[in-house]
Design a protein around this motif. Structure first.
Motif, PDB file in Angstrom:
ATOM      1  N   ARG A  48       0.821  -1.211   0.000  1.00 47.54           N
ATOM      2  CA  ARG A  48       0.000   0.000   0.000  1.00 47.54           C
ATOM      3  C   ARG A  48       0.852   1.256   0.000  1.00 47.54           C
ATOM      4  NH1 ARG A  48      -4.979   0.565   4.048  1.00 47.54           N
ATOM      5  NH2 ARG A  48      -5.879  -0.473   2.253  1.00 47.54           N
ATOM      6  N   ILE A  49       0.355   2.257  -0.725  1.00 43.24           N
ATOM      7  CA  ILE A  49       0.870   3.623  -0.635  1.00 43.24           C
ATOM      8  C   ILE A  49      -0.211   4.448   0.047  1.00 43.24           C
ATOM      9  CG2 ILE A  49       1.457   5.730  -1.906  1.00 43.24           C
ATOM     10  CD1 ILE A  49       2.520   4.034  -4.162  1.00 43.24           C
ATOM     11  N   GLU A  50       0.164   5.155   1.090  1.00 41.75           N
ATOM     12  CA  GLU A  50      -0.745   6.130   1.690  1.00 41.75           C
ATOM     13  C   GLU A  50      -0.395   7.473   1.078  1.00 41.75           C
ATOM     14  OE1 GLU A  50      -0.513   5.877   5.937  1.00 41.75           O
ATOM     15  OE2 GLU A  50      -1.278   3.825   5.951  1.00 41.75           O
ATOM     16  N   HIS A  51      -1.370   8.108   0.452  1.00 39.24           N
ATOM     17  CA  HIS A  51      -1.121   9.337  -0.287  1.00 39.24           C
ATOM     18  C   HIS A  51      -2.165  10.388   0.045  1.00 39.24           C
ATOM     19  CE1 HIS A  51      -4.499   8.280  -2.876  1.00 39.24           C
ATOM     20  NE2 HIS A  51      -3.968   7.064  -2.965  1.00 39.24           N
ATOM     21  N   SER A  52      -1.908  11.590  -0.419  1.00 49.46           N
ATOM     22  CA  SER A  52      -2.878  12.674  -0.326  1.00 49.46           C
ATOM     23  C   SER A  52      -3.124  13.188  -1.731  1.00 49.46           C
ATOM     24  CB  SER A  52      -2.343  13.814   0.545  1.00 49.46           C
ATOM     25  OG  SER A  52      -2.049  13.342   1.843  1.00 49.46           O
ATOM     26  N   VAL A  53      -4.368  13.589  -1.983  1.00 53.10           N
ATOM     27  CA  VAL A  53      -4.733  14.155  -3.277  1.00 53.10           C
ATOM     28  C   VAL A  53      -5.291  15.549  -3.062  1.00 53.10           C
ATOM     29  CG1 VAL A  53      -5.180  11.908  -4.340  1.00 53.10           C
ATOM     30  CG2 VAL A  53      -7.042  13.129  -3.231  1.00 53.10           C
ATOM     31  N   GLY A  54      -5.180  16.373  -4.093  1.00 55.64           N
ATOM     32  CA  GLY A  54      -5.707  17.725  -4.028  1.00 55.64           C
ATOM     33  C   GLY A  54      -4.612  18.745  -3.836  1.00 55.64           C
ATOM     34  N   LEU A  55      -5.045  19.976  -3.574  1.00 52.57           N
ATOM     35  CA  LEU A  55      -4.130  21.093  -3.353  1.00 52.57           C
ATOM     36  C   LEU A  55      -4.250  21.563  -1.913  1.00 52.57           C
ATOM     37  CD1 LEU A  55      -4.869  23.103  -6.616  1.00 52.57           C
ATOM     38  CD2 LEU A  55      -2.883  21.679  -6.141  1.00 52.57           C
ATOM     39  N   TRP A  56      -3.107  21.860  -1.327  1.00 51.20           N
ATOM     40  CA  TRP A  56      -3.107  22.355   0.034  1.00 51.20           C
ATOM     41  C   TRP A  56      -3.882  23.657   0.073  1.00 51.20           C
ATOM     42  CZ3 TRP A  56      -1.771  26.638   2.739  1.00 51.20           C
ATOM     43  CH2 TRP A  56      -1.714  26.484   4.111  1.00 51.20           C
ATOM     44  N   PRO A  57      -4.713  23.909   1.028  1.00 50.00           N
ATOM     45  CA  PRO A  57      -4.952  23.132   2.248  1.00 50.00           C
ATOM     46  C   PRO A  57      -6.079  22.108   2.130  1.00 50.00           C
ATOM     47  CG  PRO A  57      -6.075  25.216   2.448  1.00 50.00           C
ATOM     48  CD  PRO A  57      -5.397  25.210   1.083  1.00 50.00           C
ATOM     49  N   ALA A  58      -6.647  21.964   0.947  1.00 48.78           N
ATOM     50  CA  ALA A  58      -7.770  21.047   0.757  1.00 48.78           C
ATOM     51  C   ALA A  58      -7.269  19.678   0.304  1.00 48.78           C
ATOM     52  CB  ALA A  58      -8.749  21.622  -0.258  1.00 48.78           C
ATOM     53  N   LEU A  59      -6.548  18.991   1.183  1.00 50.69           N
ATOM     54  CA  LEU A  59      -6.002  17.671   0.864  1.00 50.69           C
ATOM     55  C   LEU A  59      -6.878  16.575   1.446  1.00 50.69           C
ATOM     56  CD1 LEU A  59      -2.234  18.309   1.633  1.00 50.69           C
ATOM     57  CD2 LEU A  59      -3.288  18.076  -0.609  1.00 50.69           C
ATOM     58  N   LEU A  60      -7.012  15.494   0.698  1.00 53.07           N
ATOM     59  CA  LEU A  60      -7.705  14.308   1.182  1.00 53.07           C
ATOM     60  C   LEU A  60      -6.699  13.177   1.270  1.00 53.07           C
ATOM     61  CD1 LEU A  60     -10.888  14.530  -1.074  1.00 53.07           C
ATOM     62  CD2 LEU A  60     -10.711  15.136   1.344  1.00 53.07           C
ATOM     63  N   ASP A  61      -6.677  12.506   2.411  1.00 56.21           N
ATOM     64  CA  ASP A  61      -5.774  11.374   2.614  1.00 56.21           C
ATOM     65  C   ASP A  61      -6.480  10.086   2.225  1.00 56.21           C
ATOM     66  OD1 ASP A  61      -3.910  13.132   3.605  1.00 56.21           O
ATOM     67  OD2 ASP A  61      -4.312  12.676   5.698  1.00 56.21           O
ATOM     68  N   ASP A  62      -5.790   9.256   1.459  1.00 59.82           N
ATOM     69  CA  ASP A  62      -6.349   7.970   1.072  1.00 59.82           C
ATOM     70  C   ASP A  62      -5.226   7.010   0.720  1.00 59.82           C
ATOM     71  OD1 ASP A  62      -8.551   6.195   0.749  1.00 59.82           O
ATOM     72  OD2 ASP A  62      -9.736   7.897   0.053  1.00 59.82           O
TER      73      ASP A  62
END
Length: 147
Positions: A48-62
């Motif tokens: 698994r890779i734990e990543h974040s998507v989006g642009l700071w500050p509106a990031l979603l972790d998945d």
């Protein structure tokens, strides 16, 4: 499935080396803003890779999980990006002349993303994966030229 193919000026092994480096995904996967962690056994099945998507500050972790890894041909992934949903992704690499062809097949498989009309979903995925393959080529071709 939406398919994008790109010819790269490097050996298949150079591309496969990038795919085997989970920490590199934020550098070439469009939309991934950061990698938070990578399983020590990446890219074996279940890693698994734990990543974040989006642009700071509106990031979603998945997360993105490996379904299958073939060190000579490619990788199959399930990428989660809730609340949008989940996508199945297959990346295949094959020799072609003095370089290689890299193919990405991707589509939404679970969640609200499956409700987006197919032509719109295909247009977005095609544009995203065209740029992702361009970035992947820059990395893989550079690794080859610096050897």
């Amino acid at each position: 499935m939406v398919t994008v193919v790109r010819r790269m000026s490097c050996a298949p092994a150079a591309v496969l080396d990038v795919l085997a480096d989970g920490w590199s995904y934020a550098a070439w996967v469009v939309g991934t803003s950061r990698i938070r962690s990578v399983s020590p056994d990446w890219p074996v099945e279940g890693a698994r890779i734990e990543h974040s998507v989006g642009l700071w500050p509106a990031l979603l972790d998945d997360v993105t999980d490996v379904r299958t890894w073939d060190p000579e041909h490619g990788i199959d992934l399930v990428a989660r990006g809730w609340p949008a949903g989940e996508a199945a992704i297959s990346i295949r690499v094959k020799a072609s002349g003095d370089g290689c062809l890299v193919r990405i097949d991707e589509d939404a498989v679970r969640g609200p993303g499956t409700l987006v009309p197919r032509p719109l979903r295909a247009a977005v995925l095609r544009a995203r994966n065209t740029e992702s393959l361009r970035r992947l080529a820059y990395i893989a071709e550079r690794r080859t030229s610096s050897d």
